[in-house]
Structure formats: C-alpha cells, structure tokens
Design a protein around this motif. Structure first.
Motif, PDB file in Angstrom:
ATOM      1  N   LEU A  12      -0.212   0.330   2.940  1.00  0.00           N
ATOM      2  CA  LEU A  12      -0.937   1.567   3.236  1.00  0.00           C
ATOM      3  C   LEU A  12      -1.582   2.254   2.032  1.00  0.00           C
ATOM      4  CD1 LEU A  12       1.313   3.175   5.996  1.00  0.00           C
ATOM      5  CD2 LEU A  12      -0.514   1.478   6.214  1.00  0.00           C
ATOM      6  N   PRO A  13      -0.947   2.272   0.844  1.00  0.00           N
ATOM      7  CA  PRO A  13      -1.609   2.953  -0.278  1.00  0.00           C
ATOM      8  C   PRO A  13      -2.990   2.387  -0.602  1.00  0.00           C
ATOM      9  CG  PRO A  13       0.701   2.653  -0.775  1.00  0.00           C
ATOM     10  CD  PRO A  13       0.434   1.889   0.494  1.00  0.00           C
ATOM     11  N   ASN A  14      -3.158   1.071  -0.511  1.00  0.00           N
ATOM     12  CA  ASN A  14      -4.476   0.495  -0.795  1.00  0.00           C
ATOM     13  C   ASN A  14      -5.470   0.819   0.311  1.00  0.00           C
ATOM     14  OD1 ASN A  14      -6.157  -1.163  -2.589  1.00  0.00           O
ATOM     15  ND2 ASN A  14      -6.223  -2.581  -0.862  1.00  0.00           N
ATOM     16  N   ILE A  15      -4.998   0.833   1.565  1.00  0.00           N
ATOM     17  CA  ILE A  15      -5.892   1.228   2.663  1.00  0.00           C
ATOM     18  C   ILE A  15      -6.339   2.676   2.474  1.00  0.00           C
ATOM     19  CG2 ILE A  15      -6.136   1.540   5.146  1.00  0.00           C
ATOM     20  CD1 ILE A  15      -4.032  -0.567   5.596  1.00  0.00           C
ATOM     21  N   LYS A  16      -5.413   3.543   2.126  1.00  0.00           N
ATOM     22  CA  LYS A  16      -5.763   4.954   1.922  1.00  0.00           C
ATOM     23  C   LYS A  16      -6.738   5.107   0.760  1.00  0.00           C
ATOM     24  CE  LYS A  16      -3.882   9.616   1.748  1.00  0.00           C
ATOM     25  NZ  LYS A  16      -5.005  10.102   0.936  1.00  0.00           N
ATOM     26  N   PHE A  17      -6.532   4.335  -0.301  1.00  0.00           N
ATOM     27  CA  PHE A  17      -7.468   4.358  -1.423  1.00  0.00           C
ATOM     28  C   PHE A  17      -8.876   4.016  -0.936  1.00  0.00           C
ATOM     29  CE2 PHE A  17      -9.937   2.218  -4.678  1.00  0.00           C
ATOM     30  CZ  PHE A  17      -9.791   3.043  -5.787  1.00  0.00           C
ATOM     31  N   ASN A  18      -9.006   2.947  -0.149  1.00  0.00           N
ATOM     32  CA  ASN A  18     -10.323   2.535   0.349  1.00  0.00           C
ATOM     33  C   ASN A  18     -10.906   3.559   1.318  1.00  0.00           C
ATOM     34  OD1 ASN A  18     -10.601   0.115  -1.115  1.00  0.00           O
ATOM     35  ND2 ASN A  18      -9.340  -1.001   0.355  1.00  0.00           N
TER      36      ASN A  18
END
Length: 266
Positions: free
Chosen positions: A138-144
C-alpha cells in the motif's frame, strides 16, 4: 459474445512467464534485505491529455512492478467512449448507467500492484476508485496516487487506498460491496490464491444487482486452466477483448467479464 473455453494446457508462452518465488506477495517483504531499485514509467492518457507517472520498486517483489495486462487495461480505458460498441466499452457503459443520481462512478480494483489501472480509471472516468492490495504494497500505491493527484482531480475523481487480502472476511467487509464495477489485471498468477480470489469475487458479485468484474490477463502457466474451471462453477465468464501476440509471444493479453450466471447483457 464469446464465452471463454477451458484453456489448453499446451498453449504456454515461456517468454513471458513470471519467475515466481514462493514468498513473493504472500508475506511481507524485508526492504532492508535488498537494495531498492526505483524505476518510473509514464503513460500518456490521450482522452484527458495528461500523463500518469508510476513508480516501480522491482527489488521489492511482483506487486511493485508493471505487467502487460495492466498496460492493456489502461489503453482500453483511454480509448473508452460511451458510443463505442465493443464489448469492453459496453461493460463500462453499463456500470456508468447504474450511477443514476450519484455524481461519480464507484470502482474497486483488486490486486492493484502499482495502482496504475485504478489511477487511470479515476482520471479518465472521473470515478471514485478504491485500490487494494496486501498491506506491505500500500505505501507504494499511495505514493503513486499522491503523485498523480493533479491528473485525477480535474475530472472530479478520487483514489482511495485500502488493504484487502483475498478471502479474509473482515477485510472484505471493511472494503464493502458498494461498487458499480470491479476491475483487476494480472491477478491469476499463483495457484494458492485461486480459491481466495474466487471467494472474494463471490462476496462482491453474488449479492444484489448485476455487477461485473473486468479482468485483464496474460496466460503464463498451464495450471491457470484450473482457476477458470473453478470460477465457472459460480460465474458466467465472457471474453470481451483480445490482443494479438506481440514481441515474439504466442499469446496476447485478454480481458474477461465475470458476472452472475443469470446476468443478461445488451
């Protein structure tokens, strides 16, 4: 309309097979164990004259990378128009028409990975999209999602990030069923996840209404035919799009529509 047949176990494309590790995407990775390689991929969305930039972290596992089925899904969304008569567009239009007096289409993406498909869907359709995956993704999805907020915003859409481990009742209930359309790409890749994915689809699609799941898929493994045999016990599965082979591959990306067996489509 073509109904998908059981795939032949002889039709395999070894060139595009994923090199799966038994631990990939099934448990939390340890970022400190490997160097973090950062890559970026851009997608120009002609329909909204904007560019989506996606961060990949290949060293962190399969969910942090972009795969061909996601690219095909983005291209189909970008070419969508309510007046189109192709089967993919018809499925999207059918979802759009269910919105009625609500302002925005509600979409749920399963196994979002980098989030590119959900972000593109929100930008193009002006939809409220909930993108989901395992907690460590999730952290990478939120970053994107945050990086592309300026692309999503002008059409009135929004991207929301939520944890969803397939088959876990408490997480499925937390995400809920109140969506007009369910989407996913490259989600059939590990046989340990077939039953949890089917249970999740049963939760989402077998309630009230005639919601559908649009799934973009590139076949890589013989055992995938087992997933389709299992899922067709519960759902009607139709082929709505097929790419031709490319880059020396024997197969191309296909898109299936899953729906209740009694669903009727125009």
């Amino acid at each position: 309309m073509t109904t998908v047949a059981d795939s032949s176990d002889d039709e395999i494309n070894p060139v595009t097979m994923l090199l799966l590790n038994q631990n990939d995407d099934l448990s939390e990775q340890k970022p400190e164990a490997v160097p973090t390689l950062v890559q970026h991929q851009t997608y120009h969305l002609n329909s909204v004259n904007s560019t989506v930039v996606i961060r990949q972290l290949p060293s962190q596992g399969l969910s942090f990378q972009l795969w061909p089925a996601a690219t095909t899904f983005v291209k189909l969304l970008d070419s969508y128009n309510p007046s189109n008569t192709d089967s993919f567009s018809a499925a999207v239009t059918n979802a759009v028409t269910t919105v009625n007096c609500r302002k925005r289409l509600r979409i749920l993406e399963l196994g979002s990975g980098t989030g590119v498909v959900g972000i593109a869907a929100s930008a193009i359709l002006g939809a409220d999209v909930t993108v989901t995956d395992l907690p460590h993704v999730l952290p990478n999805i939120k970053f994107n999602a945050d990086v592309n907020a300026s692309v999503v915003g002008p059409r009135g859409g929004g991207v929301h990030v939520a944890a969803l481990s397939w088959g876990k009742v408490e997480e499925m209930e937390a995400v809920g069923r109140e969506y007009d359309l369910i989407i996913g790409s490259d989600v059939v890749y590990h046989d340990n996840l077939y039953e949890p994915l089917i249970e999740t689809l049963k939760f989402l699609l077998l309630g009230d209404g005639e919601k559908v799941f649009l799934m973009a898929h590139l076949r890589r493994w013989k055992k995938e035919s087992g997933f389709f045999k299992k899922v067709k016990k519960w759902f009607r599965v139709d082929l709505v799009h097929e790419d031709g082979p490319s880059d020396g591959s024997r197969t191309g990306v296909v898109v299936y529509r899953f729906a209740r067996k009694d669903a009727v489509f125009r």
